[in-house]
Design a protein around this motif. Structure first.
Motif, PDB file in Angstrom:
ATOM      1  N   UNK A   1      -2.136   3.898  -3.772  1.00  0.00           N
ATOM      2  CA  UNK A   1      -2.101   2.734  -4.653  1.00  0.00           C
ATOM      3  C   UNK A   1      -2.012   1.467  -3.811  1.00  0.00           C
ATOM      4  N   UNK A   2      -2.685   0.415  -4.312  1.00  0.00           N
ATOM      5  CA  UNK A   2      -2.624  -0.877  -3.640  1.00  0.00           C
ATOM      6  C   UNK A   2      -2.789  -1.963  -4.695  1.00  0.00           C
ATOM      7  N   UNK A   3      -1.781  -2.784  -4.856  1.00  0.00           N
ATOM      8  CA  UNK A   3      -1.780  -3.908  -5.791  1.00  0.00           C
ATOM      9  C   UNK A   3      -2.270  -3.508  -7.177  1.00  0.00           C
ATOM     10  N   UNK A   4      -1.736  -2.433  -7.710  1.00  0.00           N
ATOM     11  CA  UNK A   4      -2.058  -1.992  -9.062  1.00  0.00           C
ATOM     12  C   UNK A   4      -3.231  -1.042  -9.184  1.00  0.00           C
ATOM     13  N   UNK A   5      -4.111  -0.998  -8.196  1.00  0.00           N
ATOM     14  CA  UNK A   5      -5.232  -0.054  -8.215  1.00  0.00           C
ATOM     15  C   UNK A   5      -4.789   1.252  -7.572  1.00  0.00           C
ATOM     16  N   UNK A   6      -5.333   2.363  -8.058  1.00  0.00           N
ATOM     17  CA  UNK A   6      -4.979   3.653  -7.461  1.00  0.00           C
ATOM     18  C   UNK A   6      -6.195   4.561  -7.402  1.00  0.00           C
ATOM     19  N   UNK A   7      -6.114   5.513  -6.515  1.00  0.00           N
ATOM     20  CA  UNK A   7      -7.160   6.517  -6.363  1.00  0.00           C
ATOM     21  C   UNK A   7      -6.550   7.797  -5.833  1.00  0.00           C
TER      22      UNK A   7
ATOM     23  N   UNK B   1       0.860  -1.183   0.000  1.00  0.00           N
ATOM     24  CA  UNK B   1       0.000   0.000   0.000  1.00  0.00           C
ATOM     25  C   UNK B   1       0.897   1.235   0.000  1.00  0.00           C
ATOM     26  N   UNK B   2       0.704   2.134  -0.967  1.00  0.00           N
ATOM     27  CA  UNK B   2       1.509   3.363  -1.056  1.00  0.00           C
ATOM     28  C   UNK B   2       0.598   4.582  -0.946  1.00  0.00           C
ATOM     29  N   UNK B   3       1.081   5.598  -0.264  1.00  0.00           N
ATOM     30  CA  UNK B   3       0.356   6.845  -0.078  1.00  0.00           C
ATOM     31  C   UNK B   3       1.336   7.991  -0.275  1.00  0.00           C
ATOM     32  N   UNK B   4       0.967   8.980  -1.077  1.00  0.00           N
ATOM     33  CA  UNK B   4       1.871  10.101  -1.310  1.00  0.00           C
ATOM     34  C   UNK B   4       1.221  11.239  -2.057  1.00  0.00           C
ATOM     35  N   UNK B   5       2.034  12.234  -2.408  1.00  0.00           N
ATOM     36  CA  UNK B   5       1.548  13.429  -3.087  1.00  0.00           C
ATOM     37  C   UNK B   5       1.609  13.245  -4.595  1.00  0.00           C
ATOM     38  N   UNK B   6       0.776  13.998  -5.306  1.00  0.00           N
ATOM     39  CA  UNK B   6       0.728  13.926  -6.760  1.00  0.00           C
ATOM     40  C   UNK B   6       0.426  15.304  -7.343  1.00  0.00           C
TER      41      UNK B   6
END
Length: 186
Positions: free
Chosen positions: A127-133, A89-94
């Motif tokens: 992002x988590x296992x290829x899905x992102x939001x 699971x990744x969390x960050x700025x965009x």
């Protein structure tokens, strides 16, 4: 009547060199920005969502209100991909957009100290296992910086910013950002 009219025109033309030094730290400006971004989250503790280099730009207009003080609006965009990952699971700025006002104090003919206050909007990406939001967070931002004129048009500077981006799912988000700037005044 003509005497008064020509007298006022002559006085304005003669005053131009004296006003030119003060005008060097005012007017329309366009700048490039390179920085280091550190988004953070906090509940009982503070956690960094990684760090990354940011790149962006700013447009502003500084209006002289006295021989030492300028005020004006600004808008900037900085793109960075700071993130922290754990268990897939990744969390960050965009990306980050900020707009507000700036007040500058001239510390001579080539140096200006300024403070910013405005509205900041950061896109948060998960992002988590290829899905992102994504989710957009926004809040109040503040900054302080220095501009140094290299010539009558070009300048370089340094700036630090902090933004409180509110709460999402019970977690508070902030943005810390240090920037090197280079720009042109028109």
């Amino acid at each position: 009547m003509r005497f008064i009219k020509y007298g006022l025109i002559s006085a304005a033309l003669l005053a131009q060199p004296a006003l030119a030094d003060e005008a060097r730290l005012s007017g329309l400006r366009v700048e490039a920005r390179v920085g280091l971004e550190t988004p953070t989250v906090s509940d009982d503790d503070v956690y960094k969502l990684g760090q990354s280099v940011s790149i962006g730009g700013e447009i502003g207009y500084d209006i002289p209100v006295s021989t030492k003080v300028t005020v004006g609006p600004f808008v900037n965009y900085d793109y960075a991909r700071s993130k922290d990952c754990a268990s897939g699971y990744c969390l960050g700025s965009d990306g980050n957009l900020a707009a507000g006002g700036r007040i500058g104090i001239n510390l001579g003919s080539a140096l200006q100290l300024y403070c910013k206050l405005g509205y900041d909007r950061m896109k948060l990406k998960a992002t988590y296992e290829g899905d992102s939001g994504t989710e957009t967070l926004d809040g109040v931002m503040g900054g302080i910086g220095l501009d140094y004129n290299l010539s009558s048009k070009a300048y370089v500077g340094v700036e630090i910013n902090y933004a409180d981006l509110g709460s999402f799912e019970g977690i508070n988000f902030q943005r810390r950002h240090a920037v090197l700037t280079g720009g042109i005044r028109f």
